[in-house]
Motif scaffolding. Structure first.
Motif, short mmCIF file in Angstrom:
data_model
loop_
_atom_site.label_atom_id
_atom_site.label_comp_id
_atom_site.label_asym_id
_atom_site.label_seq_id
_atom_site.Cartn_x
_atom_site.Cartn_y
_atom_site.Cartn_z
N SER A 71 49.21 37.80 41.39
CA SER A 71 49.22 38.87 40.39
C SER A 71 49.21 38.25 39.00
CB SER A 71 50.45 39.76 40.57
OG SER A 71 51.63 38.98 40.52
N ARG A 82 51.48 38.69 36.62
CA ARG A 82 52.83 38.19 36.38
C ARG A 82 53.45 37.79 37.71
NH1 ARG A 82 52.97 43.07 33.63
NH2 ARG A 82 54.35 43.91 35.24
N ASP A 124 55.01 43.09 39.35
CA ASP A 124 53.62 43.38 39.02
C ASP A 124 52.86 43.68 40.30
OD1 ASP A 124 51.39 43.79 37.55
OD2 ASP A 124 51.01 41.69 37.06
#
Length: 307
Positions: free
Chosen positions: A287, A289, A293
């Motif tokens: 992802s 972050r 997330d």
């Protein structure tokens, strides 16, 4: 009221109220000499109330049963609310919305037979978004958070049974206990799911979101659904007549947000079998972050080595 809510550490109130050599009474906010000794009415009437000196603020607590004074305990949560029995609810909202809360599986199935198109809700983490941001209309909502048959977490001889209404945070705790107690070769799937739950949304979401809601939403970015398939999980489905059928996780997902679930059926529970010798399950999530997330790519992988 001040004495009831005062902290046991009097220094917070007595050591920081000195200005130009004068002591400021924390009760009255006026200069007084009550810190130096016993209080005289002529010096500080507010501090002498209740036959206690200003520097002797004592916490007051009460017995959980009869309300009598306790000396050691702080104020407690009202026992009437703790002991209050849950009741089935039926509420009506704006726009003709009806909200039900059954307390057992039989009541839930009866409601489902009356309202086949009703949406089942636990944490409202998905339906709330659809209503608020996608203008979805769900006139009948049924909360299944208080149905005990759907909140089962049971360790079986050959695997783990997980009720569809079990919260994700509770599932994570149960998996950690299983990992610590059972043989390491049996818990490869449990470790993969537990590790994936670390990066699954935030703690507040996991405290209310349930396992079944994440499965039946059938989101293509679900962090757990690939793992259920890789771990050879089975889904137990019950219809309004009480009949239960079992579907392999890999056959449950039919397409984009489509699952093998009829209108008169609900997801009852998930069965996660123990891993076998030389069987390894691993999670993957990528992802933007690292924490809290949605996934760009996720996967569940399993390798089984035969002798």
């Amino acid at each position: 009221a001040f004495r009831v809510f005062a902290k046991t550490d009097n220094s917070v109130y007595t050591n920081s109220y000195s200005t130009n050599g004068e002591f400021i009474c924390p009760s009255s906010g006026k200069p007084c000499s009550c810190r130096e000794g016993k209080v005289h009415k002529s010096e500080c009437l507010e501090c002498s109330a209740g036959s206690a000196t200003c520097g002797e603020h004592r916490p007051i607590s009460y017995n959980e049963i009869d309300g009598s004074l306790y000396k050691e305990k702080e104020l407690i949560f009202p026992p009437e609310l703790v002991l209050k029995n849950n009741l089935p609810l039926k509420l009506h909202g704006f726009g003709g919305i009806s909200w039900y809360r059954p307390l057992n599986l039989k009541h839930l199935l009866n409601l489902k037979s009356l309202y086949p198109a009703a949406k089942l809700v636990v944490g409202n983490t998905e339906i709330g978004i659809e209503i608020n941001f996608k203008s979805a209309q769900y006139p009948i909502l049924i909360s299944v958070s208080h149905v005990p048959e759907l909140n089962v977490l049971s360790i079986k001889e050959n695997g783990l049974e997980i009720g569809s209404s079990v919260r994700l945070s509770r599932l994570q705790e149960a998996l950690q206990e299983v990992i610590a107690e059972r043989e390491i070769h049996e818990t490869s799937s449990c470790r993969a799911i537990s590790d994936q739950l670390i990066w699954f949304a935030g703690k507040q979401v996991k405290n209310v979101a349930c396992v079944g809601g994440n499965i039946c939403t059938a989101s293509p970015i679900s962090d757990l659904n690939p793992l259920w398939m890789a771990a050879r999980a089975d889904f137990h489905i019950v219809n309004t007549k009480g009949s239960i059928r079992t579907v392999h996780a890999k056959n449950f997902f039919l397409g984009y947000r489509k699952v093998d679930l009829a209108q008169d059926e609900i997801l009852h529970s998930i069965f996660l079998p123990w891993s076998r010798h030389f069987e390894f399950v691993k999670e993957f999530k990528q992802s933007h972050r690292r924490e809290d997330d949605i996934a760009l790519v996720n996967a569940g992988m399993r390798v089984y080595l035969k002798e």
